[in-house]
Scaffold this active site. Structure first.
Site, PDB file in Angstrom:
ATOM      1  N   GLU A  55       0.883  -1.154   0.000  1.00  0.00           N
ATOM      2  CA  GLU A  55       0.000   0.000   0.000  1.00  0.00           C
ATOM      3  C   GLU A  55       0.924   1.207   0.000  1.00  0.00           C
ATOM      4  O   GLU A  55       1.736   1.372   0.915  1.00  0.00           O
ATOM      5  CB  GLU A  55      -0.894  -0.022   1.243  1.00  0.00           C
ATOM      6  CG  GLU A  55      -1.945   1.079   1.211  1.00  0.00           C
ATOM      7  CD  GLU A  55      -2.779   1.165   2.500  1.00  0.00           C
ATOM      8  OE1 GLU A  55      -2.748   0.225   3.320  1.00  0.00           O
ATOM      9  OE2 GLU A  55      -3.429   2.199   2.673  1.00  0.00           O
ATOM     10  N   ASP A  66      -5.562   9.391   9.528  1.00  0.00           N
ATOM     11  CA  ASP A  66      -4.214   9.034   9.959  1.00  0.00           C
ATOM     12  C   ASP A  66      -3.804   9.685  11.270  1.00  0.00           C
ATOM     13  O   ASP A  66      -4.027  10.873  11.494  1.00  0.00           O
ATOM     14  CB  ASP A  66      -3.204   9.400   8.866  1.00  0.00           C
ATOM     15  CG  ASP A  66      -3.304   8.448   7.686  1.00  0.00           C
ATOM     16  OD1 ASP A  66      -3.223   7.231   7.919  1.00  0.00           O
ATOM     17  OD2 ASP A  66      -3.493   8.920   6.549  1.00  0.00           O
TER      18      ASP A  66
END
Ligand code: PLP
Lengths: 271, 394
Positions: A55, A66
């Site tokens: 990824e 995040d």
């Protein structure tokens, strides 16, 4: 006919791993970290250490999904000159150089900014297999998925511990190339303890589909990875690897540190 | 024509929607249902109405600025949101959302704040209802709005400093959303403006509409100070005070003017004028106008006023702009400072720097507005800004 190689390569690693009765390991790293040139080396080292695919995070200024580690990595990569265009190029180079499938991870806004179709075509040309957009729920995914399909790219959709059965069915119905199972109620970042939520999540998913389930968020150690691998088809490890790069004094030690971490993780998904 | 927007997907035309991490989606859907049912429930309105009257001090008055009207040659009316409890319109929204939170059975509330007004308004209602409260605030804003930080702490809230990005409102919203992704099972996020994923832009608008609804009743033509508006002017940060006063007037023949922050000037790129100088994109969960670079990275905004220092705007304003339902303009830092001083000296009202932007536009346009009744939504009072302005004036 569109070029379907990218997506097919991704489907192939799930098939192969399932024959070997194990989960796939998909390490996450931010593109352009620690700089645009060395970035590729880090992925190559992880491929050699046993990663099945990657990824690749496209740096974004405001990554809502995040935690501090990947946020910091994204800002550092942006500062050293990797944004959307450069990030995609690195992702493509990783696919080409390692021969492993690459999933590009971004947020919706950069994709809209250059245009969904242009983004899809460019990603496919570069040899990227699939796309994850962290702030794209199934409710808004149709125009994106249409363009990704047309370009031969897979679309990844999320399921979370908070996702109920009705939504889960809607996500499955959209036929993502795999389901990204969010292992924690929370943003990306390292955790001490293994997730308590993955068992139920995997059982819910299994009760409605055999689309591959890949668990990510919070998976930090080989032990966490082994537990996730026991109930899913794949494991994504992000912040724990990104942290190693951010903390490394130079590229050589970052490479070494990643190799050893990934080789331990690759063993863990095989038990 | 009144528009029954947003549609079922939270869209105002092509704007709005719900671009949120999956973890939050079930909560957003539940919130939409919960607000829909509360908003249709007379007992909810009774309770909210009673608190707005007795605790917030609504309806806020309309005051005719006599000396300034004479000076400018127009009929200048001020809708006094600065007189609402805690000193700004923000409490209209927080009161409603706090009652809703209690109805949903969640014990904890989080919020972001720029100017600190939304943070104070959230801390206040949490204290009133006995709920735990955490407020995210950029460290740059903590510095320039120090008074409000201490007010929040007095009210029992925890102020959490945000250091990422420019350490202002955008970063505070992002950090609050990250908190919410982790705590959504027992926490409600009270967003401070008509921004964010559906249902927020709709819910916050519904809660702020009270401003315009009162105004329509108040301006009954019975005196000069009650002359119906020709023009309504409001500052636009996220866009909640402006939507609140504009929305009830969509059917009326009234010009609606939203004033954004031009900061150091639109040509410098140091501004907060998302509608005037931005482009469409997705920020904080909604498709709207925003400030961004060619590759879709969000640009940092600038404004002297913390509440307008934001690179996005509510999606309904983006729709109003495209549909021509309102007009959007901008005012620089220095124009706002002049207006701040002038209103203080001439009318005995120290406005918030945000609200001073709306006054500044009227000053600049006085000639073309001559003879008209111009209503400025005075969104807040300026106590919080006095230290900052004093420092600037040396
Ligand atoms: C007094 C005041 N006016 C205006 C604003 C801008 O917000 P909005 O555009 O949502 O009304 C703020 C925000 O902090 C504020 O405190």
């Amino acid at each position: 006919m569109v070029d379907c190689d990218g997506r097919a390569a991704l489907e192939e690693i799930f098939r192969k791993a399932s024959q070997e009765n194990r989960a796939v390991l998909l390490p996450y790293l931010t593109a352009g970290l620690p700089d645009p040139i060395s970035s590729l080396e880090l992925f190559v080292a992880m491929a050699e250490a046993g990663a099945d695919g990657f990824e690749v995070g496209i740096p974004y200024s405001d990554p809502l999904m995040d935690g501090p580690t990947i946020h910091e990595a994204g800002l550092a990569a942006l500062r050293s000159g990797t944004s959307l265009g450069g990030g995609l190029e690195i992702a493509g180079a990783v696919a080409k150089e390692t021969g492993k499938p690459v999933i590009a991870m971004s947020y919706v806004n950069p994709v809209l900014r250059i245009g969904i179709e242009k983004f899809a075509t460019r990603s496919a040309e570069l040899g990227i297999s699939a796309v994850i957009l962290a702030d794209l729920p199934v409710d808004e995914s149709a125009p994106f998925q249409e363009a990704f399909d047309a370009a031969g790219l897979g679309t990844v959709l999320f399921v979370a511990p908070t996702t109920g059965m009705e939504r889960l069915r809607a996500v499955v119905q959209a036929e993502p190339v795999f389901l990204y199972g969010i292992a924690e109620v929370g943003v990306t970042g390292e955790r001490e303890e293994a997730s308590q939520r993955v068992g139920d999540l995997a059982a819910s998913v299994r009760s409605v589909t055999d689309i591959p389930l890949v668990l990510g968020v919070g998976i930090s150690t080989p032990d966490h990875a082994a537990r996730a691998a026991a109930v899913a088809d794949g494991v994504i490890v992000g912040s724990a690897l990104v942290r190693r790069v951010l903390d490394a004094p130079d590229v050589a030690s970052a490479t070494e540190s990643l190799s050893s971490a990934v080789s331990d993780l690759a063993k863990a998904v095989r038990v | 024509m009144t528009t029954p927007l947003p549609d079922g997907q939270g869209r105002f035309g092509e704007f709005g929607g719900r671009y949120a991490p999956e973890t939050l989606m079930p909560a957003l859907l539940k919130l939409e249902d919960a607000f829909q049912s509360a908003w249709a429930d007379p007992t909810f309105h009774e309770e909210l109405g009673e608190l707005l009257r007795t605790f917030v001090g609504r309806p806020t008055p309309v005051y005719r600025a006599d000396r300034l009207s004479t000076q400018l040659g127009l009929n200048l009316l001020l809708k006094r949101e600065d007189l609402a409890h805690t000193g700004a319109h923000k409490i209209n929204n927080t009161m409603g959302q706090a009652l809703l939170t209690r109805r949903m059975g969640k014990p904890r509330i989080i919020a972001e704040t720029g100017a600190g007004q939304h943070g104070v308004a959230t801390a206040t209602v949490c204290s009133l209802l006995g709920m735990e409260c955490a407020v995210y605030m950029g460290v740059k804003d903590i510095e320039r709005q120090a008074l409000n930080v201490y007010r929040m702490e007095l009210l029992g809230a925890k102020v959490i400093p945000v250091t990422s990005g420019a350490a202002t409102l955008k970063d505070a919203v992002s950090e609050a959303m990250r908190d919410w992704v982790s705590t959504v099972e027992d926490t409600h996020y009270i967003i401070g403006s008509v921004v964010g994923p559906h249902p927020y832009p709709w819910m916050v608008r519904e809660l702020q509409k009270v401003i315009g609804e009162e105004l329509i009743v108040q301006l009954d033509g019975s005196s000069l100070a009650r002359t119906p508006a020709d023009v309504i002017v409001a500052c636009v940060g996220g866009g909640s005070n402006s939507i609140g006063v504009f929305h009830p007037y969509l059917d009326e023949d009234v010009e609606l003017v939203g004033v954004e922050a031009a900061g150091h000037g639109l040509e410098t790129k140091e501004h907060g004028a998302s509608l005037v100088a931005g482009s469409p994109g997705v920020l904080h969960g909604a498709e709207t106008y925003m400030l961004q670079d060619d590759e879709g990275q969000v640009r940092e905004a600038h404004s002297i006023s913390a509440g307008l220092d934001y690179p996005g705007v509510g999606p309904e304003h983006a729709y109003f702009k495209e549909a021509g339902l309102a007009r959007y303009v901008s005012v620089t830092d220095s124009e706002a400072l002049e207006a701040f001083a002038l209103l203080s000296e001439t009318e005995g009202i120290i406005p918030a720097l945000e609200s001073a932007h709306a006054i500044a536009w009227v000053l600049r346009e006085a000639e073309s507005l001559a003879g008209k009744t111009v209503v400025v939504n005075l969104s807040g009072r300026g106590d919080k800004d006095v230290d900052q302005v004093k420092a600037l004036n040396g």
